[in-house]
Design a protein around this motif. Structure first.
Motif, PDB file in Angstrom:
ATOM      1  N   HIS A  64      89.584  45.322-119.658  1.00  0.00           N
ATOM      2  CA  HIS A  64      90.528  46.404-119.941  1.00  0.00           C
ATOM      3  C   HIS A  64      90.454  46.768-121.420  1.00  0.00           C
ATOM      4  N   VAL A  65      90.283  48.052-121.695  1.00  0.00           N
ATOM      5  CA  VAL A  65      90.212  48.539-123.069  1.00  0.00           C
ATOM      6  C   VAL A  65      91.273  49.624-123.255  1.00  0.00           C
ATOM      7  N   SER A  66      91.511  49.972-124.531  1.00  0.00           N
ATOM      8  CA  SER A  66      92.559  50.960-124.809  1.00  0.00           C
ATOM      9  C   SER A  66      92.020  52.279-125.332  1.00  0.00           C
ATOM     10  N   SER A  67      90.688  52.378-125.523  1.00  0.00           N
ATOM     11  CA  SER A  67      90.112  53.596-126.094  1.00  0.00           C
ATOM     12  C   SER A  67      88.628  53.680-125.770  1.00  0.00           C
ATOM     13  N   ILE A  68      88.060  54.869-125.956  1.00  0.00           N
ATOM     14  CA  ILE A  68      86.626  55.047-125.768  1.00  0.00           C
ATOM     15  C   ILE A  68      85.856  54.275-126.839  1.00  0.00           C
ATOM     16  N   ASP A  69      86.397  54.187-128.052  1.00  0.00           N
ATOM     17  CA  ASP A  69      85.755  53.403-129.101  1.00  0.00           C
ATOM     18  C   ASP A  69      85.614  51.941-128.678  1.00  0.00           C
ATOM     19  N   MET A  70      86.648  51.398-128.056  1.00  0.00           N
ATOM     20  CA  MET A  70      86.584  50.011-127.585  1.00  0.00           C
ATOM     21  C   MET A  70      85.593  49.886-126.432  1.00  0.00           C
ATOM     22  N   LEU A  71      85.507  50.927-125.595  1.00  0.00           N
ATOM     23  CA  LEU A  71      84.528  50.945-124.507  1.00  0.00           C
ATOM     24  C   LEU A  71      83.112  50.877-125.056  1.00  0.00           C
ATOM     25  N   THR A  72      82.799  51.705-126.044  1.00  0.00           N
ATOM     26  CA  THR A  72      81.439  51.735-126.590  1.00  0.00           C
ATOM     27  C   THR A  72      81.075  50.424-127.288  1.00  0.00           C
ATOM     28  N   GLY A  73      82.086  49.639-127.617  1.00  0.00           N
ATOM     29  CA  GLY A  73      81.819  48.346-128.239  1.00  0.00           C
ATOM     30  C   GLY A  73      81.377  47.277-127.264  1.00  0.00           C
ATOM     31  N   VAL A  74      81.564  47.516-125.941  1.00  0.00           N
ATOM     32  CA  VAL A  74      81.226  46.475-124.962  1.00  0.00           C
ATOM     33  C   VAL A  74      80.149  46.900-123.966  1.00  0.00           C
ATOM     34  N   GLU A  76      76.374  49.156-123.163  1.00  0.00           N
ATOM     35  CA  GLU A  76      75.148  49.622-123.829  1.00  0.00           C
ATOM     36  C   GLU A  76      75.124  51.126-124.000  1.00  0.00           C
ATOM     37  N   SER A  77      75.464  51.834-122.929  1.00  0.00           N
ATOM     38  CA  SER A  77      75.426  53.300-122.976  1.00  0.00           C
ATOM     39  C   SER A  77      76.339  53.851-121.897  1.00  0.00           C
ATOM     40  N   ILE A  78      76.693  55.121-122.050  1.00  0.00           N
ATOM     41  CA  ILE A  78      77.563  55.792-121.087  1.00  0.00           C
ATOM     42  C   ILE A  78      76.820  57.004-120.539  1.00  0.00           C
ATOM     43  N   PRO A  79      76.458  56.998-119.244  1.00  0.00           N
ATOM     44  CA  PRO A  79      75.775  58.155-118.658  1.00  0.00           C
ATOM     45  C   PRO A  79      76.597  59.431-118.836  1.00  0.00           C
ATOM     46  N   GLU A  80      75.920  60.548-118.971  1.00  0.00           N
ATOM     47  CA  GLU A  80      76.605  61.816-119.226  1.00  0.00           C
ATOM     48  C   GLU A  80      77.632  62.135-118.146  1.00  0.00           C
ATOM     49  N   TYR A  81      77.259  61.897-116.876  1.00  0.00           N
ATOM     50  CA  TYR A  81      78.193  62.260-115.802  1.00  0.00           C
ATOM     51  C   TYR A  81      79.400  61.320-115.749  1.00  0.00           C
ATOM     52  N   LEU A  96      84.910  51.507-114.049  1.00  0.00           N
ATOM     53  CA  LEU A  96      83.523  51.976-114.062  1.00  0.00           C
ATOM     54  C   LEU A  96      82.620  50.845-114.520  1.00  0.00           C
ATOM     55  N   ILE A  97      81.510  50.672-113.810  1.00  0.00           N
ATOM     56  CA  ILE A  97      80.572  49.595-114.137  1.00  0.00           C
ATOM     57  C   ILE A  97      79.395  50.145-114.934  1.00  0.00           C
ATOM     58  N   PHE A  98      79.156  49.517-116.096  1.00  0.00           N
ATOM     59  CA  PHE A  98      78.065  49.898-116.997  1.00  0.00           C
ATOM     60  C   PHE A  98      77.220  48.660-117.321  1.00  0.00           C
ATOM     61  N   LYS A  99      76.040  48.899-117.902  1.00  0.00           N
ATOM     62  CA  LYS A  99      75.282  47.792-118.493  1.00  0.00           C
ATOM     63  C   LYS A  99      76.075  47.285-119.699  1.00  0.00           C
ATOM     64  N   LYS A 100      76.191  45.972-119.810  1.00  0.00           N
ATOM     65  CA  LYS A 100      77.041  45.405-120.857  1.00  0.00           C
ATOM     66  C   LYS A 100      76.244  45.071-122.118  1.00  0.00           C
ATOM     67  N   LYS A 101      76.959  45.021-123.233  1.00  0.00           N
ATOM     68  CA  LYS A 101      76.393  44.511-124.466  1.00  0.00           C
ATOM     69  C   LYS A 101      76.512  42.984-124.470  1.00  0.00           C
ATOM     70  N   SER A 102      75.699  42.338-125.294  1.00  0.00           N
ATOM     71  CA  SER A 102      75.679  40.874-125.324  1.00  0.00           C
ATOM     72  C   SER A 102      76.979  40.289-125.868  1.00  0.00           C
ATOM     73  N   ILE A 103      77.813  41.123-126.482  1.00  0.00           N
ATOM     74  CA  ILE A 103      79.097  40.651-126.996  1.00  0.00           C
ATOM     75  C   ILE A 103      80.009  40.163-125.867  1.00  0.00           C
ATOM     76  N   ILE A 104      79.783  40.664-124.649  1.00  0.00           N
ATOM     77  CA  ILE A 104      80.526  40.205-123.477  1.00  0.00           C
ATOM     78  C   ILE A 104      79.821  38.972-122.910  1.00  0.00           C
ATOM     79  N   LEU A 183      78.149  52.650-112.130  1.00  0.00           N
ATOM     80  CA  LEU A 183      77.369  53.694-112.801  1.00  0.00           C
ATOM     81  C   LEU A 183      76.169  53.108-113.539  1.00  0.00           C
ATOM     82  N   SER A 184      75.805  51.875-113.208  1.00  0.00           N
ATOM     83  CA  SER A 184      74.757  51.190-113.960  1.00  0.00           C
ATOM     84  C   SER A 184      73.351  51.470-113.450  1.00  0.00           C
ATOM     85  N   GLY A 185      73.244  52.108-112.277  1.00  0.00           N
ATOM     86  CA  GLY A 185      71.932  52.400-111.703  1.00  0.00           C
ATOM     87  C   GLY A 185      71.617  53.875-111.719  1.00  0.00           C
ATOM     88  N   ASP A 186      70.723  54.268-110.831  1.00  0.00           N
ATOM     89  CA  ASP A 186      70.289  55.674-110.779  1.00  0.00           C
ATOM     90  C   ASP A 186      71.315  56.571-110.088  1.00  0.00           C
TER      91      ASP A 186
END
Length: 336
Positions: A64-74, A76-81, A96-104, A183-186
């Motif tokens: 759980h995050v409180s902002s998009i900035d916090m999201l981008t911190g955890v 790798e990337s956010i697909p356009e859609y 929403l499921i994304f590829k994670k950064k190693s910080i997690i 959202l981590s795949g094609d």
């Protein structure tokens, strides 16, 4: 351990944030269900969640995050859609499921390279995340496999003495866990239905693949609730598919007479009267009250509960998804 029960005011939130920052566990309200929170960046903290709940280690946690900035911190990337879903439904009951950064830590993600993230639409939850200053990993605040908690009292029933604090923010609005979209795949894939329905998702981003059934034992779940029996009361739960409530009444009465067990039926308000008129214990079926009902039948010492199945569209898909898992896919079709 003595579990503190605190009102979710400014003082309570500050104390809860201090606990989170110091590797402790806090149950807190969201708009879906109560979550059991820990610092998502700390493997030590996350490990306490699994221990308190008795949760399998390969069952990933939602961050759980409180902002998009916090999201981008955890992630790798956010697909356009993905921004279409973010702009339309966040803050809100969708993960929403994304590829994670190693910080997690891998322990938080169940050993996967992906992570589910959401911004909850609840003042207490958002203030707690902001005050703690870290993303918070939080599955439902219940004993693993049991019905999810929608009140602080439910949390205390399951986890009193196992966690540091419960923040009491009243009843949850939706009563069902968040919708989960991978959202981590094609392609975008619905892994768990919720208050954000298939119809709402497809209006926002077009066609979506649905993959909500329980996985085989050797599969790795990308989402909570995909692999293990969930939401289960102590009572044996059976789902009955039938358009005629009178046939269900006859079926339940025959079973009750044969087994000499206390039985009950769970049905929508529209058909509840017919079951009560027939002398059956009857409980209302709704999204916001589902888990409270599953807990209530245990409080009332019901041994066998029968669910009058509903149509699997709109919010009905989410309700039946939870009930099928609670019943471990124990389904009888009287119309076949």
């Amino acid at each position: 351990m003595k579990t503190k029960l605190k009102i979710a005011n400014d003082e309570g939130i500050k104390e809860a944030a201090y606990i989170i920052k110091n590797y402790g566990l806090v149950a807190f309200p969201t708009e879906t269900v109560y979550g059991l929170g820990a610092n998502a960046l700390c493997e030590r903290s996350a490990g306490k969640i699994f221990e308190a709940k008795g949760r399998p280690a390969d069952n990933p946690l939602i961050v759980h995050v409180s902002s998009i900035d916090m999201l981008t911190g955890v992630v790798e990337s956010i697909p356009e859609y993905a921004y279409k879903l973010i702009e339309k439904f966040w803050p809100g009951p969708i993960t929403l499921i994304f590829k994670k950064k190693s910080i997690i830590p891998d322990f938080v993600s169940g050993g996967l390279n992906t992570i589910g993230v959401r911004i909850p639409n609840n003042r207490t939850a958002l203030e707690l995340i902001k005050e703690a200053g870290v993303p918070i990993a939080a599955p439902s605040a219940n004993t693993s496999g049991k019905p999810s908690p929608t009140t602080a009292a439910h949390v205390m029933m399951d986890l009193d003495g196992k966690i540091d604090m419960v923040l009491d923010g009243g009843n949850c609005v939706f009563g069902l866990e968040s919708t989960i979209v991978d959202l981590s795949g094609d392609a975008s894939v619905l892994l768990r239905p919720g208050a954000i329905t298939v119809e709402m998702l497809e209006e926002a981003i077009g066609q979506i693949t649905i993959q909500t059934e329980l996985l085989k034992s050797d599969d790795a779940p990308k989402s909570p609730g995909m692999k293990y029996k969930h939401y289960s009361p102590n009572a044996k739960l059976t789902i009955i598919k039938c358009k005629n409530s009178n046939r269900i009444i006859d079926f339940i009465k025959q079973k009750a007479d044969a087994n000499f067990k206390k039985s009950a039926v769970i049905a929508t308000e529209e058909s509840l009267y017919s079951y009560k008129a027939a002398g059956l214990n009857a409980y209302a079926l709704s999204a916001e009250g589902l888990f409270a009902t599953l807990r209530k039948i245990d409080d009332d010492k019901v041994e066998e509960a029968y669910v009058h199945s509903i149509e699997e569209s709109g919010i009905g898909l989410a309700i039946m998804n939870r009930l099928k898992k609670a019943a471990d896919s124990n389904i009888i079709d009287l119309d076949s």
